[in-house]
Design a protein around this motif. Sequence first.
Motif, PDB file in Angstrom:
ATOM      1  N   CYS A  30      36.425  14.511  -6.429  1.00  0.00           N
ATOM      2  CA  CYS A  30      36.398  12.316  -5.866  1.00  0.00           C
ATOM      3  C   CYS A  30      37.349  11.039  -5.921  1.00  0.00           C
ATOM      4  CB  CYS A  30      35.138  12.215  -6.514  1.00  0.00           C
ATOM      5  SG  CYS A  30      34.404  10.531  -6.746  1.00  0.00           S
ATOM      6  N   PRO A  31      38.135  11.222  -5.218  1.00  0.00           N
ATOM      7  CA  PRO A  31      39.099  10.049  -5.294  1.00  0.00           C
ATOM      8  C   PRO A  31      38.945   9.145  -6.315  1.00  0.00           C
ATOM      9  CG  PRO A  31      38.362   9.723  -3.285  1.00  0.00           C
ATOM     10  CD  PRO A  31      37.433  11.304  -4.162  1.00  0.00           C
ATOM     11  N   ASP A  41      44.087   0.848  -2.646  1.00  0.00           N
ATOM     12  CA  ASP A  41      45.053   1.677  -1.628  1.00  0.00           C
ATOM     13  C   ASP A  41      44.351   2.829  -1.240  1.00  0.00           C
ATOM     14  OD1 ASP A  41      46.715   0.517  -2.738  1.00  0.00           O
ATOM     15  OD2 ASP A  41      47.591   2.388  -4.368  1.00  0.00           O
ATOM     16  N   VAL A  42      43.449   3.747  -1.347  1.00  0.00           N
ATOM     17  CA  VAL A  42      42.304   4.337  -0.403  1.00  0.00           C
ATOM     18  C   VAL A  42      41.804   3.078   0.446  1.00  0.00           C
ATOM     19  CG1 VAL A  42      40.722   5.533  -0.232  1.00  0.00           C
ATOM     20  CG2 VAL A  42      42.191   5.631  -2.357  1.00  0.00           C
ATOM     21  N   ARG A  43      40.902   1.965   0.473  1.00  0.00           N
ATOM     22  CA  ARG A  43      40.993   1.093   1.360  1.00  0.00           C
ATOM     23  C   ARG A  43      42.172   0.725   2.496  1.00  0.00           C
ATOM     24  NH1 ARG A  43      37.600  -1.678  -3.120  1.00  0.00           N
ATOM     25  NH2 ARG A  43      35.703  -0.806  -3.241  1.00  0.00           N
ATOM     26  N   LYS A  44      42.730   0.572   2.263  1.00  0.00           N
ATOM     27  CA  LYS A  44      43.693  -0.517   2.484  1.00  0.00           C
ATOM     28  C   LYS A  44      44.448   1.028   3.934  1.00  0.00           C
ATOM     29  CE  LYS A  44      48.327  -1.722   3.276  1.00  0.00           C
ATOM     30  NZ  LYS A  44      49.957  -1.384   2.392  1.00  0.00           N
ATOM     31  N   VAL A  45      44.289   2.335   3.601  1.00  0.00           N
ATOM     32  CA  VAL A  45      44.834   3.188   4.164  1.00  0.00           C
ATOM     33  C   VAL A  45      43.583   4.392   4.858  1.00  0.00           C
ATOM     34  CG1 VAL A  45      45.303   5.848   3.792  1.00  0.00           C
ATOM     35  CG2 VAL A  45      46.100   4.352   2.775  1.00  0.00           C
ATOM     36  N   TRP A  46      42.523   3.818   4.652  1.00  0.00           N
ATOM     37  CA  TRP A  46      40.926   3.944   5.553  1.00  0.00           C
ATOM     38  C   TRP A  46      41.163   3.376   6.718  1.00  0.00           C
ATOM     39  CZ3 TRP A  46      38.113   8.061   5.934  1.00  0.00           C
ATOM     40  CH2 TRP A  46      36.903   7.882   6.965  1.00  0.00           C
ATOM     41  N   LYS A  47      41.347   2.062   6.085  1.00  0.00           N
ATOM     42  CA  LYS A  47      41.357   1.005   7.047  1.00  0.00           C
ATOM     43  C   LYS A  47      42.218   1.330   8.368  1.00  0.00           C
ATOM     44  CE  LYS A  47      41.540  -4.196   8.220  1.00  0.00           C
ATOM     45  NZ  LYS A  47      41.061  -5.362   7.699  1.00  0.00           N
ATOM     46  N   ARG A 110      45.574  12.403   7.501  1.00  0.00           N
ATOM     47  CA  ARG A 110      45.060  13.286   5.899  1.00  0.00           C
ATOM     48  C   ARG A 110      47.106  12.760   5.572  1.00  0.00           C
ATOM     49  NH1 ARG A 110      43.943  18.028   7.813  1.00  0.00           N
ATOM     50  NH2 ARG A 110      42.763  17.798   7.776  1.00  0.00           N
ATOM     51  N   ASN A 111      48.004  13.412   5.926  1.00  0.00           N
ATOM     52  CA  ASN A 111      48.917  12.952   5.395  1.00  0.00           C
ATOM     53  C   ASN A 111      49.166  11.404   5.194  1.00  0.00           C
ATOM     54  OD1 ASN A 111      50.077  14.826   6.458  1.00  0.00           O
ATOM     55  ND2 ASN A 111      50.864  14.177   8.211  1.00  0.00           N
ATOM     56  N   LYS A 112      48.784  10.295   5.379  1.00  0.00           N
ATOM     57  CA  LYS A 112      49.127   8.884   5.286  1.00  0.00           C
ATOM     58  C   LYS A 112      47.953   8.992   3.194  1.00  0.00           C
ATOM     59  CE  LYS A 112      49.226   6.299   8.821  1.00  0.00           C
ATOM     60  NZ  LYS A 112      49.112   4.804   9.152  1.00  0.00           N
ATOM     61  N   PHE A 113      46.940   9.610   3.111  1.00  0.00           N
ATOM     62  CA  PHE A 113      46.251   9.461   2.059  1.00  0.00           C
ATOM     63  C   PHE A 113      46.594  10.665   1.080  1.00  0.00           C
ATOM     64  CE2 PHE A 113      42.429   8.513   4.448  1.00  0.00           C
ATOM     65  CZ  PHE A 113      42.034   7.479   3.863  1.00  0.00           C
ATOM     66  N   GLN A 114      47.639  11.527   1.845  1.00  0.00           N
ATOM     67  CA  GLN A 114      48.263  12.582   0.234  1.00  0.00           C
ATOM     68  C   GLN A 114      49.117  11.584  -0.705  1.00  0.00           C
ATOM     69  OE1 GLN A 114      49.266  15.458   2.885  1.00  0.00           O
ATOM     70  NE2 GLN A 114      47.759  16.361   2.419  1.00  0.00           N
ATOM     71  N   GLU A 115      50.195  10.190   0.449  1.00  0.00           N
ATOM     72  CA  GLU A 115      51.066   9.224   0.106  1.00  0.00           C
ATOM     73  C   GLU A 115      50.521   9.061  -0.616  1.00  0.00           C
ATOM     74  OE1 GLU A 115      52.710   7.690   3.343  1.00  0.00           O
ATOM     75  OE2 GLU A 115      53.339   9.365   4.892  1.00  0.00           O
ATOM     76  N   GLY A 121      42.121  14.120   1.873  1.00  0.00           N
ATOM     77  CA  GLY A 121      42.155  13.002   2.915  1.00  0.00           C
ATOM     78  C   GLY A 121      41.009  13.496   3.726  1.00  0.00           C
ATOM     79  N   PRO A 122      40.933  12.882   5.021  1.00  0.00           N
ATOM     80  CA  PRO A 122      39.660  13.803   5.445  1.00  0.00           C
ATOM     81  C   PRO A 122      39.553  14.547   5.657  1.00  0.00           C
ATOM     82  CG  PRO A 122      40.788  11.244   5.952  1.00  0.00           C
ATOM     83  CD  PRO A 122      41.754  11.705   5.120  1.00  0.00           C
TER      84      PRO A 122
END
Length: 167
Positions: A30-31, A41-47, A110-115, A121-122
């Motif tokens: 769970c992230p 950061d997670v919310r920003k990347v998701w948006k 997925r790459n953005k979440f890994q960063e 990621g999704p």
Amino acid sequence: MSSETITVKTGEAAAAADIVAAPKKGEWKCPLSDHHVHREDVRKVWKECQEESFWYRALPLSMGSMAVTGGLIYNGVWQSSKRFGPFPKLLVAGILGFAVGKASYLSTCRNKFQEVGIEGGPGSGPWAKGASFGPFNTSGHGHRSCHHVCEECKKKAQDAPAEQVKS
């Protein structure tokens, strides 16, 4: 008066009971519980992923597929519906283009979440292929493979040692 035995955990026993097992290899983590990843950061990347996938992939593919479909209907390659005209075919083309556009952006997302620090990621959560959920859940908490424990599970864990002492 009740003759129940009350068990109090102290020291190492209490610390051992509070430790939650780390996820096994291939299991989803769970992230939100990772202290190294900030929720903002997670919310920003998701948006970002939602907006970019819409503007750069889903909308252009949807409009493009609708334009091609409209052209095929106009040139007589495809027949329009006698009752509804060209709209059902255009609608299906638009929806399919939108879905393909969103799906095509998954690897970038997925790459953005890994960063940010989230491994999968999704597409890698408890809903992903191979994840154990529902009746096949093996995480031990009865819900997802997330190490957050719900109140019901905490209560069951607290009641279990008291029942063992009674017997």
